[in-house]
Design a protein around this motif. Structure first.
Motif, PDB file in Angstrom:
ATOM      1  N   ARG A 667     -14.803 -77.724 -51.043  1.00 36.58           N
ATOM      2  CA  ARG A 667     -13.683 -78.447 -50.444  1.00 36.58           C
ATOM      3  C   ARG A 667     -12.344 -77.912 -50.971  1.00 36.58           C
ATOM      4  O   ARG A 667     -11.341 -78.628 -51.023  1.00 36.58           O
ATOM      5  N   GLY A 668     -12.339 -76.647 -51.394  1.00 34.17           N
ATOM      6  CA  GLY A 668     -11.122 -76.053 -51.913  1.00 34.17           C
ATOM      7  C   GLY A 668     -10.270 -75.447 -50.812  1.00 34.17           C
ATOM      8  O   GLY A 668     -10.762 -75.096 -49.735  1.00 34.17           O
ATOM      9  N   ARG A 669      -8.991 -75.293 -51.089  1.00 33.78           N
ATOM     10  CA  ARG A 669      -8.048 -74.646 -50.185  1.00 33.78           C
ATOM     11  C   ARG A 669      -7.498 -73.414 -50.892  1.00 33.78           C
ATOM     12  O   ARG A 669      -6.797 -73.542 -51.902  1.00 33.78           O
ATOM     13  N   VAL A 670      -7.830 -72.252 -50.399  1.00 34.98           N
ATOM     14  CA  VAL A 670      -7.303 -71.016 -50.965  1.00 34.98           C
ATOM     15  C   VAL A 670      -5.850 -70.883 -50.547  1.00 34.98           C
ATOM     16  O   VAL A 670      -5.530 -70.908 -49.354  1.00 34.98           O
ATOM     17  N   VAL A 671      -4.957 -70.747 -51.511  1.00 38.31           N
ATOM     18  CA  VAL A 671      -3.524 -70.710 -51.203  1.00 38.31           C
ATOM     19  C   VAL A 671      -2.928 -69.322 -51.386  1.00 38.31           C
ATOM     20  O   VAL A 671      -1.757 -69.109 -51.071  1.00 38.31           O
TER      21      VAL A 671
END
Length: 735
Positions: A667-671
């Motif tokens: 559930r991560g968001r790569v920024v």
């Protein structure tokens, strides 16, 4: 380096001594678990005469008798020092664990050493030098530490020494693979029934001599004619590699012009290039067999250490300041200079107590003198800053489980110090009238949480003392008393580190603990405005209880906390009871209104209420305020908020895709991504903390030991409804 060392071995049964820094060599052994570091140390000790042919020291035990945990787990878990004497030199061999969980012990060994010996097993696939070993090589290169490579397990079937040395050149040489070349080639005996030809000796490429170890004692012979073509090809490449690093700029032209460069010039240039850290020779070694005293390649390796590795005089000492932070001049490795030593390892002995392994960088450390102990910069890991004076106990030189008395420890040398009750790993020892503080070395951040609780009341009484001792010994472990979850959490480097910590608590300090699921610090907040009425009225004879209050609750932006507003008019709630309502509201908010987690980011407005002239009280209005908040929560959607971490993952480029995919699955968001040097990338992402409890273990598996990451708290944000529902179900069931 090939001819000069028929040196006399050191005598067994006494502690090796050094009377000047130039006679000391501090060497750390680096390599993956199973590469043969400890076996190599034992072989070198046998050749140097420190142990007998059975591998035992003169008065019993072996040099690998360090820790019962190591014997049970069949792997090294801590840094160990083995001092040897060879040819008038004292060699401090620092054997480090090869498993990634104990990288803190490796870093301590690198701090104490002046050169590194990388141990690579010939038993592995030639192209499979572990990524973690390559990372340590780069770390040593960054600080200019001299390095050499030794290939072990030459007695293993189907080894390919030539191919392995080529791979080492490609992996460790970087842009210059000719800076990593073998000094010797193995000589193989007759094939056995299994078709395997064992290595029986070495051919010296510079000396053109065969060093025969087949009898267990090193003998010199001329090469066979059949061996000369292979020898000359490898020799020419080695000579070109040495000359390329020579400070004599005319040497290459002379060599290319056909001049036969004399052996002494080549050996001198080789030793200088090794000491500068610009040339990295490859050697081969194996344990002695059939009762022999000298293992294959051990004499050559001891020659390299004493002749090619730098002295402590050639190493720049870490920066020093006063304990208050004022800069001080750079240290020099002078036995007559100001005393500055550093604790590189702390251990506990059931009979002696705390034992500190120290490296003296300046001055001379003597027993029974009073020194100043400074420790700063690790308060986040349970190490309090301290400045205390302590009396030094006996100085000893370790050898297995034995501690041999040592008269003094001069600059450049290492020794064990007994009974420094306050000194911890990383602390500085200095003169009490001139206290100093050394710049700390880099410590890995422990990122695997382990929540524990005492098994019994007796264990609870001993737990705090046991944990304090563990933290003093191991600065890679962090102790946390979480104020939100009320858990005692030990942050470790991995599962093996966790297992060792638990076993040490049990066996060394007599504390039995139970592990419990680690909890992240969740929060609750209102998803919409709501209102509630709290009525606490009891009339049961005597003094009653009477309090009624009505509140409005509305959500606020993240980070606002709890805001309480009084909008009562006409004295419906007497002024002296309004703080009581607020106290009750805040107490209930701390306990939670849905799943038992603290309520945050709401404004609570007290708009009305009722009181009784006799029966109203502070306690009654506290209860009414709590009831009103709970009623408001029952009429509104309550969101569970989870902590989100900013995560930075550094991996080789070939693992960027798998890492990004794995983070998305959490559930991560790569920024973003960015280059972090040749062949390495940093992946930045925001990931819920509940999803990365085991990421320290999972990333190591995903990147084959080459990845690292750090994390920092970013904010709390709403958890997905489905997951929040499961959390509430667990809370309702008492899980």
């Amino acid at each position: 380096m090939g001819d000069k060392a028929n040196a006399q071995p050191g005598a067994a049964g006494r502690a090796p001594a050094a009377d000047r820094p130039s006679a000391v060599r501090n060497v750390v052994l680096v390599g993956h678990s199973g590469s043969g570091k400890t076996t190599l140390v034992e072989a070198l000790a046998l050749t140097a005469g420190a142990v007998n042919r059975a591998g035992r020291v003169e008065d019993g035990g072996t040099i690998s008798d360090y820790d019962e945990i190591e014997h049970r787990q069949q792997r090294s878990v801590q840094l160990s020092l083995v001092p040897l004497e060879w040819g008038g030199y004292k060699i401090n061999l620092l054997d480090t664990p090869g498993y990634a969980d104990f990288v803190g012990e490796l870093r301590a060994g690198l701090r104490a050493a002046d050169a590194a010996l990388f141990v690579v097993s010939a038993a592995q696939e030639a192209d499979a030098v572990p990524g973690a070993t390559r990372m340590v090589w780069e770390e040593c290169a960054a600080v200019g530490m001299p390095r050499a490579i030794v290939v072990t397990h030459l007695d293993t079937a189907r080894t390919d020494y030539t191919r392995l040395t080529e791979v080492c050149g490609q992996l460790f040489g970087g842009d210059d693979p000719d800076a990593v070349l073998p000094l010797y080639l193995p000589v193989y005996g007759a094939e056995g029934p299994d078709g395997h030809a064992p290595a029986t000796g070495l051919v010296g490429l510079l000396t053109r001599k065969i060093y025969d170890y087949s009898t267990g004692e090193r003998k010199e012979n001329p090469p066979d004619e059949a061996q000369r073509p292979l020898l000359e090809e490898a020799r020419n490449r080695l000579i070109e590699g040495i000359i390329a690093e020579s400070e004599d700029e005319t040497l290459m032209d002379r060599y290319l012009g056909g001049e036969d460069i004399d052996l002494k010039t080549l050996i001198d240039d080789l030793e200088k290039a090794v000491a500068r850290g610009t040339f990295h020779p490859v050697l081969a070694a194996a344990h002695a067999h059939d009762g022999g005293r000298q293992g294959l390649g051990t004499v050559e390796l001891l020659e390299l250490i004493t002749g090619g590795f730098p002295t402590p005089l050639e190493r720049e000492a870490p920066a020093v300041t006063t304990p208050s932070g004022a800069p001080r001049p750079a240290l020099s490795c002078d036995p007559d200079g100001p005393l500055v030593a550093e604790v590189v390892k702390t251990a506990s002995d059931p009979y002696v107590g705390r034992i500190s392994l120290v490296r003296v960088f300046s001055g001379t450390l003597r027993p029974d003198e009073t020194v100043h102990v400074s420790g700063h910069g690790l308060t986040d890991r349970g190490h309090e800053d301290h400045d205390v004076d302590e009396r030094v106990g006996a100085l000893t030189s370790p050898f297995g489980k034995q501690q041999r008395l040592q008269g003094e420890c001069i600059a450049g040398d290492l020794a064990c110090v007994a009974k420094l009750g306050r000194a911890e790993t990383g602390d500085t020892l200095s003169a009490k009238d001139d206290p100093l503080l050394m710049e700390p070395w880099s410590m890995p951040d422990p990122l695997l949480p382990l929540a524990i609780q005492a098994h019994s009341k007796a264990d609870e009484d001993r737990l705090s003392q046991g944990l304090a001792r563990l933290v003093a010994e191991d600065p890679t472990m962090r102790l946390e008393q979480n104020p939100d979850t009320h858990q005692v959490v030990l942050w470790c480097l991995g599962e093996a580190h966790r297992d060792v910590v638990l076993e040490r608590l049990r066996t060394r300090y007599g504390v039995q603990v139970d592990t419990v699921p680690y909890k992240v610090s969740l929060r609750e907040t209102f998803g919409a405005p709501s209102g509630g009425r709290g009525r606490h009225v009891k009339q049961s004879g005597g003094h009653g209880q009477y309090a009624i209050c009505e509140i409005d609750v509305e959500p606020l932006p993240a980070g606002s906390g709890i805001e309480f507003v009084d909008k009562v008019v006409g004295g419906a709630v007497p002024r002296n009871f309004i703080p009581s309502v607020e106290k009750g509201v805040r107490a209930q908010a701390a306990r939670g209104v849905s799943a038992g987690y603290p309520l945050v980011d709401v404004r609570v407005t007290l708009r009305d209420g009722k009181a009784h002239s006799v029966d109203s009280s502070d306690a009654a209005f506290q209860t009414a305020g709590a009831l009103a908040l709970r009623e408001a929560a029952a009429e509104a959607p309550i969101h569970l908020l989870e902590p989100v971490a900013e995560v930075q993952v550094m991996v080789p480029d070939e693992y960027v895709g798998p890492v990004m995919s794995d983070l998305s699955g959490r559930r991560g968001r790569v920024v973003g991504t960015e280059q972090a040097g040749p062949g390495r990338t940093v992946v930045r992402a925001e990931v819920p903390e509940i999803e990365i409890g085991r990421y320290a273990v999972d990333l190591r598996s995903l990147s084959h030991g080459t990845g690292s990451f750090d994390r920092a708290y970013a904010r709390h944000e709403a958890m997905p409804p489905q997951l929040a529902g499961k959390i509430r179900e667990q809370a309702d069931s008492g899980v």
